[in-house]
Scaffold this active site. Structure first.
Site, mmCIF file in Angstrom:
data_model
loop_
_atom_site.group_PDB
_atom_site.id
_atom_site.type_symbol
_atom_site.label_atom_id
_atom_site.label_comp_id
_atom_site.label_asym_id
_atom_site.label_seq_id
_atom_site.Cartn_x
_atom_site.Cartn_y
_atom_site.Cartn_z
ATOM 1 N N ASP A 15 15.320 10.252 13.352
ATOM 2 C CA ASP A 15 16.148 9.034 13.388
ATOM 3 C C ASP A 15 15.966 7.971 14.230
ATOM 4 O O ASP A 15 16.802 7.485 15.251
ATOM 5 C CB ASP A 15 17.710 9.417 12.889
ATOM 6 C CG ASP A 15 18.025 10.349 12.099
ATOM 7 O OD1 ASP A 15 17.253 10.464 10.900
ATOM 8 O OD2 ASP A 15 18.808 11.108 12.039
ATOM 9 N N GLU A 221 20.400 5.178 2.793
ATOM 10 C CA GLU A 221 20.796 5.429 4.122
ATOM 11 C C GLU A 221 19.850 4.456 5.013
ATOM 12 O O GLU A 221 18.848 3.813 4.506
ATOM 13 C CB GLU A 221 21.140 6.882 4.648
ATOM 14 C CG GLU A 221 19.539 7.488 4.687
ATOM 15 C CD GLU A 221 19.845 9.200 4.505
ATOM 16 O OE1 GLU A 221 21.045 9.438 4.666
ATOM 17 O OE2 GLU A 221 18.776 9.832 4.621
HETATM 18 O O1 FUB Z 1 19.664 12.980 10.634
HETATM 19 C C1 FUB Z 1 20.807 13.134 9.653
HETATM 20 C C2 FUB Z 1 20.580 12.197 8.772
HETATM 21 O O2 FUB Z 1 19.161 12.482 8.018
HETATM 22 C C3 FUB Z 1 20.554 10.693 9.190
HETATM 23 O O3 FUB Z 1 21.769 10.226 9.546
HETATM 24 C C4 FUB Z 1 20.106 10.226 8.001
HETATM 25 O O4 FUB Z 1 19.404 8.890 8.129
HETATM 26 C C5 FUB Z 1 19.052 11.131 7.508
HETATM 27 O O5 FUB Z 1 17.824 10.853 8.617
#
Ligand code: FUB
Length: 320
Positions: A15, A221
Site C-alpha cells: 500500500d 478500496e
Molecule cells: O494492507 C491492508 C489492506 O489491504 C489495505 O488497507 C487495503 O487497501 C489492501 O491493500
C-alpha cells in the site's frame, strides 16, 4: 525506468503512498509481517502493527529506511491491523493518517503528527470524529487538504450509509448503485473532517453510477487522487477482480467518469497504489506477492513509470 522494480528487500511492504517533500521522494507503506493469523474474507491475516517511512533522492538511487514511525502500542484507541496510511504536509507539520481497528474491532481513521516527514509521528488520543472504514489518502489543493477513504468487505464500508452505522451492514444489490469512496475537506488544523464526508460518484460511459454487481469496475478500496493537465484522476482497486482502475472529472468532488485500467492483476489478492510526479516523470507505486512466493499477506512494494497518451489516458501497465 520502464521495468517495475522492488524497493525494499528486508521487510514486506504494501500500500505505498508516495509524496515529494523537501525535494525528496517519501514513501509510506504498510508493513506486512508473518503474524500467524489464518487467512479469511475479513482480511484478519493482514495483521500489521507498525509503519516505516522511506525516502529517496532519485528514483534509481538508494532507498533510506527511517525506521518505525508509529507503532500500535503507542495508539491508545487502536487494537490491531494498522492498514493503509498516507502523509500530508501543512503549516510546517506532517500528518500521518492511518486505518486501524479500535477496541470494538471497528475500523477508524487516526492522525499522528510530526515536525519532519521522517517521523516519528505522535498519535492523537482519539480517532478522527465521525471516521470509519479504511484507506485514507490526502489530496492537496492550494491551502486546503482533502481526505478520501473507504473500502468494502474487510474494510467495513458496507456497514455505513450517509456516514452512519446501519443495523445490518450489507452491500447494495447487484443492479443498485455501488458504494462510493468518501471525500471530505480537512479542518485547518488537519485533525478532523471540516465537513460531513460526501460520496465520490463514479459514472459509466452512459452517465449512470457504476453498479454493485459491476465487479470489474466498481470501487472496492485503495483511493488515490492526483491531477494531470487540469483534470482530477481518481484511482482505486476493484478488490475481488484485482485491478487498479481510474476515473476522471473536472471537479474534485466529482462526479467522475470511469476511464479504464491502470494495472492488470498482480500476484496476490490485494492491489493498491499511489501515483506521484517526481523529477519530471510520473510513477506508479504498487505491490505484489512475488518475493513471498504468493503469500497474499506478505507483499513487496514496487515502482514503475506511468505514462499518459496524448488524450490524457493512462497507458495500462501489465501486472506480474
Ligand atoms: O494492507 C491492508 C489492506 O489491504 C489495505 O488497507 C487495503 O487497501 C489492501 O491493500
Amino acid at each position: 525506468m520502464k521495468e517495475a522494480k522492488y524497493l525494499v528487500s528486508d521487510l514486506f511492504t504494501a500500500d505505498p503512498s508516495a509524496h515529494v517533500f523537501n525535494n525528496k521522494l517519501f514513501i509510506y507503506p504498510s508493513h506486512d509481517f508473518e503474524s500467524g493469523v489464518a487467512e479469511n474474507d475479513n482480511g484478519d491475516h493482514f495483521n500489521m502493527r507498525d509503519y516505516h517511512a522511506y525516502s529517496m533522492d532519485t528514483i534509481d538511487g538508494e532507498i533510506t529506511d527511517h525506521g518505525v514511525i508509529l507503532d500500535v502500542d503507542h495508539v491508545d484507541w487502536a487494537s490491531r491491523q494498522m492498514w493503509d496510511s498516507d502523509v500530508a504536509h501543512k503549516n510546517g507539520k506532517y500528518y500521518l493518517y492511518f486505518s486501524a481497528k479500535d477496541h470494538n474491532d471497528i475500523f477508524k481513521i487516526g492522525v499522528a503528527v510530526s515536525e519532519t516527514p521522517e517521523g516519528p509521528f505522535i498519535p492523537q488520543e482519539y480517532p478522527m470524529k465521525g471516521s470509519y472504514s479504511i484507506d485514507p489518502c490526502v489530496f492537496e489543493e492550494g491551502n486546503e487538504r482533502y481526505i478520501l477513504f473507504g473500502g468494502i468487505w474487510g474494510g467495513q464500508l458496507q456497514r455505513y450509509r450517509d456516514n452512519k452505522a446501519i443495523e445490518v451492514g450489507a452491500e447494495p444489490k447487484d443492479a443498485e448503485a455501488s458504494l462510493c469512496p468518501k471525500v471530505a475537506k480537512l479542518s485547518d488544523d488537519m485533525l478532523e473532517f471540516a465537513e460531513a464526508p460526501k460520496d465520490l460518484l463514479i459514472l459509466d460511459e452512459n452517465g449512470n453510477p457504476l453498479t454493485a454487481g459491476d465487479h470489474d469496475r466498481r470501487f472496492f478500496e485503495a483511493s488515490w487522487l492526483h491531477t494531470y493537465k487540469g483534470k482530477y484522476y481518481f484511482s482505486y482497486s476493484t478488490g475481488n477482480t484485482h485491478k487498479l482502475c481510474y476515473a476522471t472529472s473536472d471537479s474534485l468532488y466529482g462526479p467522475y467518469c470511469y476511464q479504464g485500467i491502470i494495472l492488470t492483476p498482480v500476484v496476490g489478492w490485494t492491489t493498491h497504489h499511489s501515483i506521484c510526479e517526481f523529477q519530471g516523470k510520473w510513477y506508479l507505486f504498487h505491490h505484489d506477492c512475488v518475493p513471498s512466493n504468493g503469500k497474499t499477506w506478505l507483499r513487496s512494494m514496487k515502482v514503475v513509470e506511468l505514462e499518459y497518451d496524448e488524450a490524457g489516458k493512462i497507458i495500462t501497465i501489465e501486472g506480474t
